[in-house]
Write an enzyme that holds these catalytic residues in place. Structure first.
Site, PDB file in Angstrom:
ATOM      1  N   HIS A  59      33.125   4.769 -25.480  1.00 26.20           N
ATOM      2  CA  HIS A  59      32.124   5.753 -25.047  1.00 26.20           C
ATOM      3  C   HIS A  59      30.699   5.301 -25.354  1.00 26.20           C
ATOM      4  O   HIS A  59      29.809   5.336 -24.496  1.00 26.20           O
ATOM      5  CB  HIS A  59      32.447   7.066 -25.772  1.00 26.20           C
ATOM      6  CG  HIS A  59      31.695   8.265 -25.301  1.00 26.20           C
ATOM      7  ND1 HIS A  59      30.536   8.686 -25.899  1.00 26.20           N
ATOM      8  CD2 HIS A  59      31.961   9.159 -24.321  1.00 26.20           C
ATOM      9  CE1 HIS A  59      30.121   9.792 -25.295  1.00 26.20           C
ATOM     10  NE2 HIS A  59      30.971  10.101 -24.340  1.00 26.20           N
ATOM     11  N   ASN A 104      30.842  19.868 -21.458  1.00 20.35           N
ATOM     12  CA  ASN A 104      31.596  19.751 -20.201  1.00 20.35           C
ATOM     13  C   ASN A 104      32.555  20.906 -19.982  1.00 20.35           C
ATOM     14  O   ASN A 104      33.566  20.755 -19.311  1.00 20.35           O
ATOM     15  CB  ASN A 104      32.402  18.440 -20.197  1.00 20.35           C
ATOM     16  CG  ASN A 104      31.511  17.217 -20.253  1.00 20.35           C
ATOM     17  OD1 ASN A 104      30.363  17.258 -19.814  1.00 20.35           O
ATOM     18  ND2 ASN A 104      32.025  16.135 -20.792  1.00 20.35           N
ATOM     19  N   ASP A 156      27.110   7.702 -31.701  1.00 21.80           N
ATOM     20  CA  ASP A 156      28.244   7.721 -30.771  1.00 21.80           C
ATOM     21  C   ASP A 156      29.430   6.973 -31.372  1.00 21.80           C
ATOM     22  O   ASP A 156      29.583   6.922 -32.606  1.00 21.80           O
ATOM     23  CB  ASP A 156      27.786   7.098 -29.434  1.00 21.80           C
ATOM     24  CG  ASP A 156      28.484   7.711 -28.237  1.00 21.80           C
ATOM     25  OD1 ASP A 156      29.690   7.460 -28.070  1.00 21.80           O
ATOM     26  OD2 ASP A 156      27.836   8.445 -27.463  1.00 21.80           O
ATOM     27  N   SER A 164      27.704  13.590 -21.213  1.00 26.71           N
ATOM     28  CA  SER A 164      27.486  12.397 -22.042  1.00 26.71           C
ATOM     29  C   SER A 164      26.703  11.324 -21.314  1.00 26.71           C
ATOM     30  O   SER A 164      26.018  10.520 -21.944  1.00 26.71           O
ATOM     31  CB  SER A 164      28.832  11.770 -22.442  1.00 26.71           C
ATOM     32  OG  SER A 164      29.395  12.423 -23.532  1.00 26.71           O
TER      33      SER A 164
END
Ligand SMILES: [Ca+2]
Ligand SMILES: [Ca+2]
Ligand SMILES: [Ca+2]
Length: 421
Positions: free
Chosen positions: A196, A288, A160, A362
């Site tokens: 994130h 998404n 990530d 996520s």
């Protein structure tokens, strides 16, 4: 030329301008006795048989060095017999054998509907987001799963934007880190300037029962922090492939990738297949886009692709879906850790430093990764194929199963074989 990855898969949070502050608290259940047994300590053990016999009971084994004995009693009569025996002068004390469930003394635990949905509603700390009441048990039953295992020591790699190095509730869980992004680490904030990865890592493994923040779905898990996304949330297929290789070498049992790209990459697929062949469970966000369009690495055969649901077990409007998607997990308004400094995502979404809400597949993916990590420390944890099969076959068949996703919304309690799911 590098193919650019999408910048993580967190959707914008909705800012609703609510004004009421949520009361802090925790969701610790009321205590209750283990059925069919009590604990009794006698002043003189030679009196035990006589005293117990008056109540139709027989003596039982000693509990280690405590001097107490574990006495079998008829279920339902635990408290009555505790009171009766407590009145005997031969008894030092009698007490119920309390049912111990995983403590949830984390101040924001009651915002974590994904772990335990009691139909709660809440407003985030700065009053900018109100989450409407959901449906009781539209959750992954994490608290019940913790009665079987908390996943102690299982290594989960977070591929990530990095994990903040100074966060009270997650940083200490990071056992190793490496940087495969084009961000140079010049200041502590550079480890996750984007924000994130810190949120994703907290969903997996935030420290439970430390009177701080939140609890991860796998509170005993350790984190391998592979930073592949830079301070803008972008990375490359090559960087991610390096991150996967690194994680395998560091003993990851599960790899989470809350990221994706629209175009397949043979290099990325090779890294995924190598990790699978080395025995790692690989989990990734489905995307998404709100469509059925495949996203990689989620769409690879050896990756569990995760769609997002809300606190009513309904598919999130933004979630990618389709038969190529394997499972679903809560991904709408998920409360977790964030950098304590100003992060890019924090500024974009007007988030509070430290902890706040993000939405996206996520956020759903790490819930599944953590569930797989819990399964690794159960009898089903014999191979990655076995763990994956358990996570998928034990999912709750909520609406949309078979069309939006193949196997349902994951259930950690059922996956680890716990009771009370
Ligand atoms: Ca539940
Ligand atoms: Ca905590
Ligand atoms: Ca349940």
């Amino acid at each position: 030329m590098k193919k650019m990855l999408t910048a993580g898969l967190a959707a914008m949070v909705l800012v609703l301008g609510a004004v009421t502050a949520a009361a802090p608290g925790n969701a610790a259940p009321p205590s209750s006795p283990v059925p069919g047994q009590i604990l009794v300590k006698f002043r003189d053990n030679s009196a035990a048989a006589g005293v117990l016999g008056q109540h139709g009971l027989t003596d039982g084994p000693a509990i280690g060095s405590t001097g107490a004995h574990l006495i079998t009693v008829p279920a339902g009569r635990e408290l009555q017999l505790v009171a009766a025996l407590g009145r005997s002068s031969a008894v030092e004390y009698a007490e119920p054998d309390e049912l111990v469930t995983a403590a949830t003394a984390d101040p924001y635990f009651d915002r974590q509907y994904a772990l335990q949905n009691t139909g709660q509603s809440f407003t985030n700390t700065d009053g900018t987001v109100t989450v409407a009441a959901g449906t009781t048990d539209a959750d992954v039953d994490a608290v019940e799963a913790w009665n079987v295992t908390m996943g102690t020591g299982v290594r989960v790699a977070i591929i990530d934007s990095g994990v903040a190095v100074n966060h009270e509730d997650i940083s200490s869980k990071v056992v190793d880190r490496a940087n495969f992004s084009d961000t140079q680490i010049l200041a502590p904030e550079d480890y996750d300037q984007y924000g994130h990865g810190t949120h994703v890592a907290g969903i997996v493994a935030a420290t439970a029962d430390n009177s701080l923040g939140v609890a991860g779905v796998c509170p005993g898990c350790s984190i391998l922090d592979a930073k592949v996304l830079n301070s803008s949330g972008s990375g490359s297929s090559s960087g991610i492939a390096k991150g996967i290789d690194w994680a395998v070498g560091k003993g990851a049992k599960v790899i989470n990738m809350s990221l994706g790209q629209r175009v397949s990459s043979r290099t990325l697929e090779a890294a995924v297949n190598n990790a699978w062949n080395q025995g790692v469970v690989i989990v990734a966000a489905a995307g998404n886009a709100g469509t059925q369009a495949q996203v990689y690495p989620g769409a690879y055969l050896n990756v569990i692709a995760v769609a997002a649901t809300d606190n009513n077990d309904a598919k999130a409007s933004f979630s990618t879906y389709g038969k190529w998607v394997d499972v679903a997990a809560p991904g709408v308004r998920v409360y977790s850790t964030l950098p304590t400094y100003t992060s890019v995502l924090g500024t974009q979404n007007k988030l509070s430093p430290g902890y706040d809400i993000l939405s996206g597949t996520s956020m759903a993916s790490p819930i599944v990764a953590a569930t797989a990590a819990l399964v690794w420390s159960t009898p089903s944890g014999t191979s990655n194929a076995s763990v994956r099969a358990k996570v998928e076959s034990s999912a709750d068949p909520i609406t949309g199963t078979g069309s939006y996703w193949a196997h349902g919304r994951v259930n950690a309690c059922k996956a680890v074989g716990a009771a009370g799911c």
